[in-house]
Motif scaffolding. Structure first.
Motif, mmCIF file in Angstrom:
data_model
loop_
_atom_site.group_PDB
_atom_site.id
_atom_site.type_symbol
_atom_site.label_atom_id
_atom_site.label_comp_id
_atom_site.label_asym_id
_atom_site.label_seq_id
_atom_site.Cartn_x
_atom_site.Cartn_y
_atom_site.Cartn_z
ATOM 1 N N GLU A 1 50.505 49.248 30.799
ATOM 2 C CA GLU A 1 51.867 48.782 31.083
ATOM 3 C C GLU A 1 52.725 49.927 31.629
ATOM 4 O O GLU A 1 53.474 49.752 32.587
ATOM 5 C CB GLU A 1 52.504 48.215 29.810
ATOM 6 N N GLU A 2 52.629 51.093 31.019
ATOM 7 C CA GLU A 2 53.446 52.229 31.448
ATOM 8 C C GLU A 2 53.021 52.730 32.821
ATOM 9 O O GLU A 2 53.863 53.078 33.658
ATOM 10 C CB GLU A 2 53.378 53.360 30.413
ATOM 11 N N GLU A 3 51.714 52.755 33.101
ATOM 12 C CA GLU A 3 51.238 53.138 34.434
ATOM 13 C C GLU A 3 51.742 52.164 35.483
ATOM 14 O O GLU A 3 52.139 52.556 36.591
ATOM 15 C CB GLU A 3 49.710 53.192 34.458
ATOM 16 N N GLY A 4 51.752 50.875 35.123
ATOM 17 C CA GLY A 4 52.258 49.865 36.049
ATOM 18 C C GLY A 4 53.732 50.031 36.337
ATOM 19 O O GLY A 4 54.198 49.807 37.465
ATOM 20 N N HIS B 1 54.055 52.728 38.972
ATOM 21 C CA HIS B 1 53.108 52.687 40.087
ATOM 22 C C HIS B 1 53.858 52.566 41.414
ATOM 23 O O HIS B 1 54.852 51.834 41.506
ATOM 24 C CB HIS B 1 52.158 51.493 39.906
ATOM 25 N N PRO B 2 53.407 53.267 42.478
ATOM 26 C CA PRO B 2 54.120 53.203 43.763
ATOM 27 C C PRO B 2 54.147 51.819 44.409
ATOM 28 O O PRO B 2 55.023 51.548 45.250
ATOM 29 C CB PRO B 2 53.349 54.198 44.644
ATOM 30 N N ASP B 3 53.229 50.936 44.026
ATOM 31 C CA ASP B 3 53.186 49.583 44.599
ATOM 32 C C ASP B 3 53.821 48.539 43.692
ATOM 33 O O ASP B 3 53.602 47.341 43.861
ATOM 34 C CB ASP B 3 51.735 49.177 44.887
ATOM 35 N N LYS B 4 54.631 48.979 42.727
ATOM 36 C CA LYS B 4 55.169 48.049 41.731
ATOM 37 C C LYS B 4 56.096 46.996 42.334
ATOM 38 O O LYS B 4 56.336 45.957 41.720
ATOM 39 C CB LYS B 4 55.899 48.811 40.621
ATOM 40 N N SER C 1 63.469 46.506 34.182
ATOM 41 C CA SER C 1 62.127 46.700 33.612
ATOM 42 C C SER C 1 61.368 47.848 34.268
ATOM 43 O O SER C 1 60.511 48.464 33.631
ATOM 44 C CB SER C 1 61.320 45.400 33.700
ATOM 45 N N ASN C 2 61.666 48.164 35.536
ATOM 46 C CA ASN C 2 61.018 49.308 36.184
ATOM 47 C C ASN C 2 61.652 50.649 35.818
ATOM 48 O O ASN C 2 61.036 51.697 35.998
ATOM 49 C CB ASN C 2 61.051 49.157 37.706
#
Length: 246
Positions: A149-152, A155-158, A194-195
């Motif tokens: 979840e944290e990597e997401g 993530h640059p493509d989020k 959320s981001n």
């Protein structure tokens, strides 16, 4: 039933493409209605898409004779998709626009939720429980176990979403029904929250603030403190809190 809705342009963007609606009172045959939409598209197209979609949902709900909340929401969101799609086809300046949407109505002890895209709805008690599923490239990678979840979240493509209103003539809507406990509150947000704010910070922020207005403002402030890279939209709902006049 008490709620507070708040949106903020953030610290980077110049226009706000997020749009909110919150009514603790009946809208048509629904006892209440709450919507978060996060528009996308060049110039003012994203702003137009989110406003158009939310307005169409409200108008459709008001005219709906159906009483089943899921059917009402389904009909209204499909109509909103058609409206945004048609407007985009008719006006070159609006071409390619779209919007996410998360909507909820609370009937008794149950929350009936609809979502398209990556705007979210959480139920908050002792823990933060995400009810909606992100329709995004990174969301799929998280569900497949390829990212945490944290990597997401970083993530640059989020920002690549896989489903939105107005992109195609038809849209698939996800639905959820959730039984609420007496101490539960509901938080809806765009990815500008959320981001920017990890789940544990969201929970801590909500638990440390008193009142739905303060909770919404505290969450907006936290997203801006963490960079405010996108527009931020938040609705906090206290389903079982009533005003008491002494």
């Amino acid at each position: 039933m008490k709620s507070y809705a708040l949106t903020d342009v953030g610290r980077v963007r110049h226009t706000n493409q997020d749009y909110l609606f919150a009514s603790d009172e009946p809208i048509g045959n629904l006892p209440n209605l709450y919507i978060v939409a996060d528009g996308m598209g060049g110039h003012n197209a994203g702003d137009y898409a989110s406003r158009c979609a939310v307005g169409t949902v409200i108008d459709t709900v008001r005219g709906e004779r159906e009483f089943n909340p899921i059917r009402i929401l389904h009909s209204a969101i499909e109509k909103a998709n058609q409206e945004v799609y048609t407007k985009a086809q008719q006006d070159k300046a609006l071409e390619g626009m779209g919007t996410t949407m998360v909507a909820v109505t609370i009937v008794g002890k149950y929350a009936y939720v609809a979502n398209v895209g990556d705007s979210r709805l959480y139920v908050i008690g002792s823990q933060l429980l995400q009810i909606t599923r992100d329709h995004s490239l990174v969301g799929e990678m998280v569900r497949m176990g390829e990212l945490t979840e944290e990597e997401g979240r970083v993530h640059p493509d989020k920002n690549i979403i896989t489903r939105a209103l107005g992109i195609n003539p038809t849209v698939k809507v996800d639905f959820f029904d959730v039984k609420l406990e007496d101490n539960n509150s509901i938080m809806m947000c765009s990815d500008g929250l959320s981001n920017m704010v990890p789940a544990e910070e969201i929970l801590q922020t909500v638990q440390s603030c008193v009142g739905e207005q303060n909770k919404a403002q505290c969450l907006i402030d936290k997203a801006n403190e963490n960079g405010g890279k996108d527009n931020i939209a938040v609705i906090v709902i206290e389903p079982f809190t009533d005003e008491v006049n002494i």
